[in-house]
Write an enzyme that holds these catalytic residues in place. Structure first.
Site, PDB file in Angstrom:
ATOM      1  N   HIS A 219       0.867  -1.181   0.000  1.00 51.31           N
ATOM      2  CA  HIS A 219       0.000   0.000   0.000  1.00 51.31           C
ATOM      3  C   HIS A 219       0.897   1.222   0.000  1.00 51.31           C
ATOM      4  O   HIS A 219       1.921   1.264   0.682  1.00 51.31           O
ATOM      5  CB  HIS A 219      -0.874  -0.050   1.262  1.00 51.31           C
ATOM      6  N   ARG A 262      -3.022   1.357  -4.173  1.00 50.55           N
ATOM      7  CA  ARG A 262      -2.686  -0.058  -4.312  1.00 50.55           C
ATOM      8  C   ARG A 262      -2.933  -0.475  -5.757  1.00 50.55           C
ATOM      9  O   ARG A 262      -3.609   0.218  -6.507  1.00 50.55           O
ATOM     10  CB  ARG A 262      -3.557  -0.915  -3.377  1.00 50.55           C
ATOM     11  N   ASP A 268      -6.232   8.818  -6.264  1.00 49.38           N
ATOM     12  CA  ASP A 268      -6.678   9.567  -5.082  1.00 49.38           C
ATOM     13  C   ASP A 268      -5.678  10.689  -4.845  1.00 49.38           C
ATOM     14  O   ASP A 268      -4.473  10.457  -4.814  1.00 49.38           O
ATOM     15  CB  ASP A 268      -6.746   8.638  -3.866  1.00 49.38           C
ATOM     16  N   CYS A 270      -4.717  12.224  -2.243  1.00 54.11           N
ATOM     17  CA  CYS A 270      -3.813  12.144  -1.090  1.00 54.11           C
ATOM     18  C   CYS A 270      -2.528  11.410  -1.439  1.00 54.11           C
ATOM     19  O   CYS A 270      -1.465  11.677  -0.865  1.00 54.11           O
ATOM     20  CB  CYS A 270      -4.495  11.499   0.108  1.00 54.11           C
ATOM     21  N   TYR A 271      -2.612  10.475  -2.420  1.00 55.63           N
ATOM     22  CA  TYR A 271      -1.408   9.736  -2.810  1.00 55.63           C
ATOM     23  C   TYR A 271      -0.476  10.584  -3.662  1.00 55.63           C
ATOM     24  O   TYR A 271       0.609  10.109  -4.040  1.00 55.63           O
ATOM     25  CB  TYR A 271      -1.789   8.444  -3.524  1.00 55.63           C
ATOM     26  N   ASP A 323     -10.052  14.541  -3.258  1.00 56.74           N
ATOM     27  CA  ASP A 323      -9.592  13.238  -3.712  1.00 56.74           C
ATOM     28  C   ASP A 323      -9.572  13.163  -5.244  1.00 56.74           C
ATOM     29  O   ASP A 323      -8.559  12.864  -5.865  1.00 56.74           O
ATOM     30  CB  ASP A 323     -10.550  12.220  -3.084  1.00 56.74           C
ATOM     31  N   ASP A 330     -11.507  18.398   1.701  1.00 60.99           N
ATOM     32  CA  ASP A 330     -11.355  18.276   3.147  1.00 60.99           C
ATOM     33  C   ASP A 330      -9.914  18.634   3.497  1.00 60.99           C
ATOM     34  O   ASP A 330      -9.070  18.801   2.618  1.00 60.99           O
ATOM     35  CB  ASP A 330     -11.725  16.870   3.636  1.00 60.99           C
ATOM     36  N   HIS A 333      -7.083  15.890   2.460  1.00 59.42           N
ATOM     37  CA  HIS A 333      -6.682  15.881   1.056  1.00 59.42           C
ATOM     38  C   HIS A 333      -6.027  17.196   0.645  1.00 59.42           C
ATOM     39  O   HIS A 333      -5.139  17.214  -0.213  1.00 59.42           O
ATOM     40  CB  HIS A 333      -7.890  15.567   0.168  1.00 59.42           C
TER      41      HIS A 333
END
Length: 435
Positions: A219, A262, A268, A270-271, A323, A330, A333
Site C-alpha cells: 500500500h 494499491r 486519489d 492524497c497519494y 480526492d 477536506d 486531502h
C-alpha cells in the site's frame, strides 16, 4: 497505446468504477487538450485555499465531531497546508496552537487526540509536526522529551514494530510516527530502533511495495512510512530496491497522472504525496548503485502529469483540495495534495558531500535527525502553469517544510551541531526566539 487502465476484458465492479473516474478526469482535461497553451495559465488558487484553511482554525462544522480524537491531525493538516502556501501564521494562531497542543500532551508521555484522551503515536506525530510548524522556542519547549521517550519505549515491540497505543494495533504507521518524532526531537537510541530494519524488510511484499506488517498487501501509504523510516535508520538499501522502484513507479496512473494507493485501485489526491514522496528518498538511496548523477532517476515519476491532476482535478472552487473530480474537499486531502504538489515542483536531493564532511568531523550523519538536515532543495523547479503556483519545499522524510524541519532539529540537537555548523548544507532559516 491506450492510457486507460487495462481490465483484461473482464469487467468487475472495480474496473467499472475505474472507467467512471477516467471519464470524469477526461471531462476536466478536454478543454486543455484542445488548447495546449491554456496549460500555461493553470493557477493554484492560493487565496481561496488559504481562506478555506483559515476558517478551519476558527470553526469546524458539526460533522467534524467524528474527528474529535483527531484534533492534532486537523491542526497539522491545516497548519502544514498554510505553511506550504507560504501564508504567514499569526502570533494569535501561534499562541492558540501552543495552548491547545499542550493540553493534548499526556502526563505519562506522548499526545492524545484531544485533552485527556489516550496517548497514541499518530496524534503524537501530528502534534510534534504542528509544533515544528508553529516554529517558536516556546512551541518546541512544549514537548516533554523525558515522558515522550518513555511513551515511545512502551509502544516498542520486541520484533521491531510499534503498537499505536496501549493495547492497540501494530503496523508500519506506528513505526514511522515513532521514529520521525524521535529523529526530530533527538530521542533516537539503539534501544528504540532495535529490530526496526528487520520488521520493515519483512513487510516488503512480493510486488515490491510495503504492507502494514509482514504478509499483508502493499500500500502506498505504508510504503512511504516504511521508506521514510528506513531513511531515518540509514538502511533504505536493505530493501529490494529494484522491485520497490518498479512498484512505486507503477502506482502513477497513465491517464489521470495522479497516484493510486494499491494495485487495481482508483486514483486519489492524497497519494500525490504518499506516492510521489517516495521518490526523493529512493533516488538518494539509488545513487552509488549504478546511478551517480543527481537527478538521474528523475524519470521515475512524471512531475508535470501529477501537477496537472492536482491543479485541474483536485481544486475546489470554494477552497480546499479533494480526492478526485466530483468529491468535496477536506483538510486531509488539501494537506497531501499540496504536499504532493511541492514534491512534484521541487528537486530535492540528499547532500552526500556535506554528510561525508560531517562524518569526517566525527559526527554520524547517516541516520536520525542530523541525517534529516542533509536534504536540500535546488533552485531548479518544475512548475506547471502560472509561475506563482510554486509552493514551499516540503521535507521528504517528515513532511513539514524544509525550513521548519531544520529549525526543530537545530533546536533539539544544538549541542551536537555547534562544532559542525559550518559543514551543514543550510543554516536554520527561522530564528528560534520567544515571541
Amino acid at each position: 497505446m491506450s492510457l486507460r487502465y487495462p481490465d483484461d476484458m473482464l469487467p468487475s465492479d472495480t474496473s467499472i468504477e475505474q472507467r467512471r473516474v477516467e471519464k470524469s478526469v477526461l471531462e476536466k482535461y478536454t478543454e486543455y487538450a484542445e488548447n495546449h497553451s491554456s496549460l500555461n495559465e493553470l493557477k493554484l488558487e492560493r487565496d481561496v485555499h488559504a481562506a478555506y484553511l483559515a476558517r478551519g482554525l476558527n470553526y469546524l462544522s458539526r460533522w467534524m465531531v467524528a474527528l474529535d480524537a483527531s484534533k492534532p491531525w486537523l491542526t497539522y493538516w491545516i497548519l502544514h497546508s498554510l505553511d506550504l502556501l507560504e501564508v504567514e501564521i499569526s502570533q494569535e494562531v501561534i499562541e492558540r496552537g501552543i495552548s491547545s497542543i499542550a493540553s493534548w500532551q499526556i502526563s505519562s508521555g506522548g499526545f492524545g487526540g484531544g485533552p485527556d484522551q489516550l496517548a497514541h503515536l499518530a496524534p503524537t506525530y501530528a502534534a510534534v509536526n504542528s509544533l515544528a510548524i508553529l516554529g517558536t522556542k516556546e512551541a518546541m519547549d512544549v514537548i516533554d522529551r523525558k515522558t515522550l521517550y518513555a511513551f515511545l519505549l512502551r509502544m516498542k515491540q520486541p520484533d521491531g514494530s510499534f503498537t499505536m497505543h496501549e493495547g492497540g494495533e501494530i503496523d508500519i504507521r506506528g513505526l514511522y510516527c515513532a521514529l520521525s518524532v524521535a529523529a526530530m526531537t533527538n530521542l533516537l537510541t539503539p534501544e528504540l530502533t532495535a529490530n526496526c530494519v528487520d520488521f520493515i524488510q519483512r513487510s516488503q511484499t512480493y510486488e515490491g511495495g510495503i504492507g502494514p506488517y509482514p504478509g499483508k498487501e502493499a500500500h502506498n501509504g505504508y510504503t512511504f512510512c516504511g521508506i521514510a523510516a528506513m531513511q531515518i535508520l540509514g538502511a533504505v538499501n536493505k530493501l529490494d530496491m529494484e522491485a520497490l522502484l518498479a512498484w512505486c513507479a507503477g502506482r502513477q496512473m497513465n491517464l489521470e497522472g495522479g497516484f493510486q494507493g494499491r494495485t487495481n485501485k482508483l486514483v486519489d489526491g492524497c497519494y500525490s504525496f504518499w506516492g510521489a514522496g517516495d521518490f526523493p528518498i529512493l533516488s538518494a538511496a539509488a545513487e552509488g548503485k549504478g546511478h551517480t548523477a543527481q537527478g538521474e532517476l528523475d524519470y521515475l515519476f512524471d512531475r508535470e502529469a501529477l501537477q496537472r491532476y492536482i491543479l485541474i482535478c483536485c481544486q475546489d472552487d470554494r477552497g480546499g483540495l479533494a480526492d478526485k473530480p466530483g468529491v468535496g474537499p477536506d483538510y486531509y486531502h488539501t494537506c497531501y495534495c499540496l504536499s504532493g504538489l511541492s514534491t512534484a515542483q521541487h528537486h530535492i536531493y540528499y547532500d552526500k558531500a556535506a554528510a561525508a564532511k560531517v562524518a569526517e568531523a566525527g559526527v554520524d550523519a547517516s541516520s536520525g535527525g542530523i541525517s534529516s538536515l542533509m536534504w536540500v532543495a535546488t533552485s531548479d523547479c518544475t512548475v506547471l502553469g502560472d509561475p506563482d503556483n510554486l509552493v514551499a519545499p516540503t521535507h521528504p522524510v517528515h513532511n513539514v517544510t524544509l525550513a521548519k524541519a531544520r529549525a526543530m532539529i537545530h533546536h533539539f540537537y544544538a549541542t551536537q551541531l555547534q562544532p559542525i555548523q559550518a559543514l551543514l548544507p543550510c543554516e536554520p532559516e527561522i530564528p528560534l526566539v520567544d515571541e
